[in-house]
Design a protein around this motif. Structure first.
Motif, PDB file in Angstrom:
ATOM      1  N   GLN A 166      -6.182 -37.941 -24.600  1.00 41.06           N
ATOM      2  CA  GLN A 166      -6.370 -38.005 -23.149  1.00 41.06           C
ATOM      3  C   GLN A 166      -6.498 -39.450 -22.681  1.00 41.06           C
ATOM      4  OE1 GLN A 166     -10.131 -36.571 -21.582  1.00 41.06           O
ATOM      5  NE2 GLN A 166      -9.114 -35.712 -19.781  1.00 41.06           N
ATOM      6  N   THR A 217      -6.122 -35.745 -16.289  1.00 33.80           N
ATOM      7  CA  THR A 217      -7.284 -34.891 -16.040  1.00 33.80           C
ATOM      8  C   THR A 217      -7.332 -33.767 -17.074  1.00 33.80           C
ATOM      9  OG1 THR A 217      -6.065 -33.391 -14.599  1.00 33.80           O
ATOM     10  CG2 THR A 217      -7.069 -35.348 -13.569  1.00 33.80           C
ATOM     11  N   GLU A 218      -8.443 -33.021 -17.087  1.00 39.50           N
ATOM     12  CA  GLU A 218      -8.536 -31.893 -18.015  1.00 39.50           C
ATOM     13  C   GLU A 218      -7.469 -30.841 -17.712  1.00 39.50           C
ATOM     14  OE1 GLU A 218     -11.637 -33.347 -16.941  1.00 39.50           O
ATOM     15  OE2 GLU A 218     -11.457 -34.329 -18.898  1.00 39.50           O
ATOM     16  N   ASP A 219      -7.181 -30.629 -16.420  1.00 41.19           N
ATOM     17  CA  ASP A 219      -6.145 -29.650 -16.054  1.00 41.19           C
ATOM     18  C   ASP A 219      -4.780 -30.076 -16.583  1.00 41.19           C
ATOM     19  OD1 ASP A 219      -7.882 -27.966 -14.789  1.00 41.19           O
ATOM     20  OD2 ASP A 219      -7.469 -28.709 -12.765  1.00 41.19           O
ATOM     21  N   LEU A 263      -4.210 -32.217 -19.079  1.00 38.93           N
ATOM     22  CA  LEU A 263      -4.233 -32.197 -20.547  1.00 38.93           C
ATOM     23  C   LEU A 263      -4.075 -30.778 -21.076  1.00 38.93           C
ATOM     24  CD1 LEU A 263      -4.607 -33.881 -23.139  1.00 38.93           C
ATOM     25  CD2 LEU A 263      -7.071 -33.415 -22.966  1.00 38.93           C
ATOM     26  N   SER A 264      -4.733 -29.823 -20.443  1.00 42.17           N
ATOM     27  CA  SER A 264      -4.607 -28.426 -20.853  1.00 42.17           C
ATOM     28  C   SER A 264      -3.158 -27.958 -20.743  1.00 42.17           C
ATOM     29  CB  SER A 264      -5.512 -27.543 -19.994  1.00 42.17           C
ATOM     30  OG  SER A 264      -5.344 -26.184 -20.319  1.00 42.17           O
ATOM     31  N   GLN A 310      -7.471 -27.201 -25.757  1.00 38.47           N
ATOM     32  CA  GLN A 310      -8.022 -26.167 -24.876  1.00 38.47           C
ATOM     33  C   GLN A 310      -9.544 -26.101 -24.997  1.00 38.47           C
ATOM     34  OE1 GLN A 310      -5.969 -25.176 -22.676  1.00 38.47           O
ATOM     35  NE2 GLN A 310      -4.260 -26.072 -23.827  1.00 38.47           N
ATOM     36  N   TYR A 327     -11.486 -28.599 -25.938  1.00 37.65           N
ATOM     37  CA  TYR A 327     -11.963 -29.856 -25.350  1.00 37.65           C
ATOM     38  C   TYR A 327     -12.024 -29.742 -23.828  1.00 37.65           C
ATOM     39  CZ  TYR A 327     -11.728 -34.790 -23.914  1.00 37.65           C
ATOM     40  OH  TYR A 327     -11.951 -36.011 -23.313  1.00 37.65           O
ATOM     41  N   CYS A 328     -10.950 -29.244 -23.227  1.00 34.00           N
ATOM     42  CA  CYS A 328     -10.891 -29.141 -21.763  1.00 34.00           C
ATOM     43  C   CYS A 328     -11.902 -28.122 -21.249  1.00 34.00           C
ATOM     44  CB  CYS A 328      -9.476 -28.760 -21.324  1.00 34.00           C
ATOM     45  SG  CYS A 328      -8.250 -30.047 -21.639  1.00 34.00           S
ATOM     46  N   SER A 329     -12.060 -27.031 -21.977  1.00 34.21           N
ATOM     47  CA  SER A 329     -13.029 -26.010 -21.591  1.00 34.21           C
ATOM     48  C   SER A 329     -14.444 -26.570 -21.613  1.00 34.21           C
ATOM     49  CB  SER A 329     -12.930 -24.808 -22.536  1.00 34.21           C
ATOM     50  OG  SER A 329     -13.891 -23.837 -22.225  1.00 34.21           O
ATOM     51  N   ARG A 352     -15.320 -29.756 -21.410  1.00 31.72           N
ATOM     52  CA  ARG A 352     -15.458 -30.797 -20.384  1.00 31.72           C
ATOM     53  C   ARG A 352     -15.633 -30.165 -19.004  1.00 31.72           C
ATOM     54  NH1 ARG A 352     -15.395 -36.484 -21.309  1.00 31.72           N
ATOM     55  NH2 ARG A 352     -13.847 -36.755 -19.664  1.00 31.72           N
TER      56      ARG A 352
END
Length: 253
Positions: A188, A199-201, A203-204, A237, A239-241, A243
């Motif tokens: 990221q 962003t996390e979105d 990256l997901s 997934q 990681y993003c969850s 965060r």
């Protein structure tokens, strides 16, 4: 040059549909006969193939036109995205077929609805559409890339592949482990530094794209070994969850 009747027969598309594509500016014929009939050249047929691939993936005509008229439209990149989406669609259909067979064999006692889940396709489609839009992320990407040489671009690509090689080294471990999560964060940060704010979105969505098949999956698996793309996606997934959950907790506090 081919007449509208010939193109209709060749592509399996009705004449009325071709006329409508012309009317809305999606597929203009290269010319007309003296009698006013539409004539299509090879370039038109290539464009029609692209349109039909998007239609097969249920993209609305308005979005197809917007994508194909974008000054940044890249046919090869569009094909990569179409291949990835078609692969996901194939997997979805295979899961539905397997479910139907199971219902037939058990007499209807299979209470499994997971085969109807289309979230991966929807997430990837959203990511693909966004990449053609006038998004802040895409503008930032263009701005950062404009002064880079081809050699610098290749070097960045190689650096990213080294990150995936690190994922490959631990691909048989738990994607929720500290090491795997650190690599997701490293990826990221790398994307944010060199391409656009990841962003996390975003990256997901990228994680889903990496594991969806096609060139992305092959290249990542080539760097880290078979299964690397899928492992990286799982780690991303998680990681993003995490965060996202952490951000929500902070807001509640």
């Amino acid at each position: 040059m081919r007449t509208v009747h010939e193109v209709s027969g060749l592509a399996g598309v009705s004449i009325r549909t071709l006329q409508y594509y012309d009317k809305i500016g999606l597929l203009r014929p290269a010319g007309y006969t003296d009698a006013g009939y539409r004539l299509y050249d090879d370039t038109d047929l290539e464009r029609l193939q692209q349109i039909l691939l998007f239609r097969e993936l249920e993209f609305p005509l308005k979005e197809i036109r917007k994508i194909m008229e974008s000054p940044d439209y890249d046919r090869d990149r569009a094909l990569e995205q179409q291949i990835a989406l078609l692969t996901l669609k194939k997997e979805h259909l295979e899961n539905l077929i397997e479910l139907a067979r199971g219902i037939k064999e058990t007499g209807g006692n299979t209470m499994d609805f997971s085969a109807f889940d289309t979230s991966r396709m929807e997430e990837y489609a959203a990511q693909a559409k966004a990449s053609w839009g006038d998004t802040a992320a895409y503008k930032e990407f263009k701005e950062k890339a404009k002064d880079r040489t081809s050699e610098e671009e290749r070097d960045l690509g190689a650096q990213m592949m080294r990150i995936f090689a690190e994922f490959g080294r631990i691909k048989d471990t738990d994607p929720a482990s500290g090491e795997a999560q650190a690599l997701a964060g490293k990826l990221q940060a790398f994307i944010t530094e060199h391409y656009y704010k990841c962003t996390e979105d975003i990256l997901s969505g990228l994680g889903r794209m990496y594991a969806a098949g096609g060139d992305f999956t092959e290249n990542i698996d080539g760097a880290g070994g078979k299964g690397t793309a899928g492992f990286a996606d799982k780690a991303i997934q998680i990681y993003c969850s995490r965060r996202g959950a952490a951000a929500n907790c902070s807001m509640e506090e």
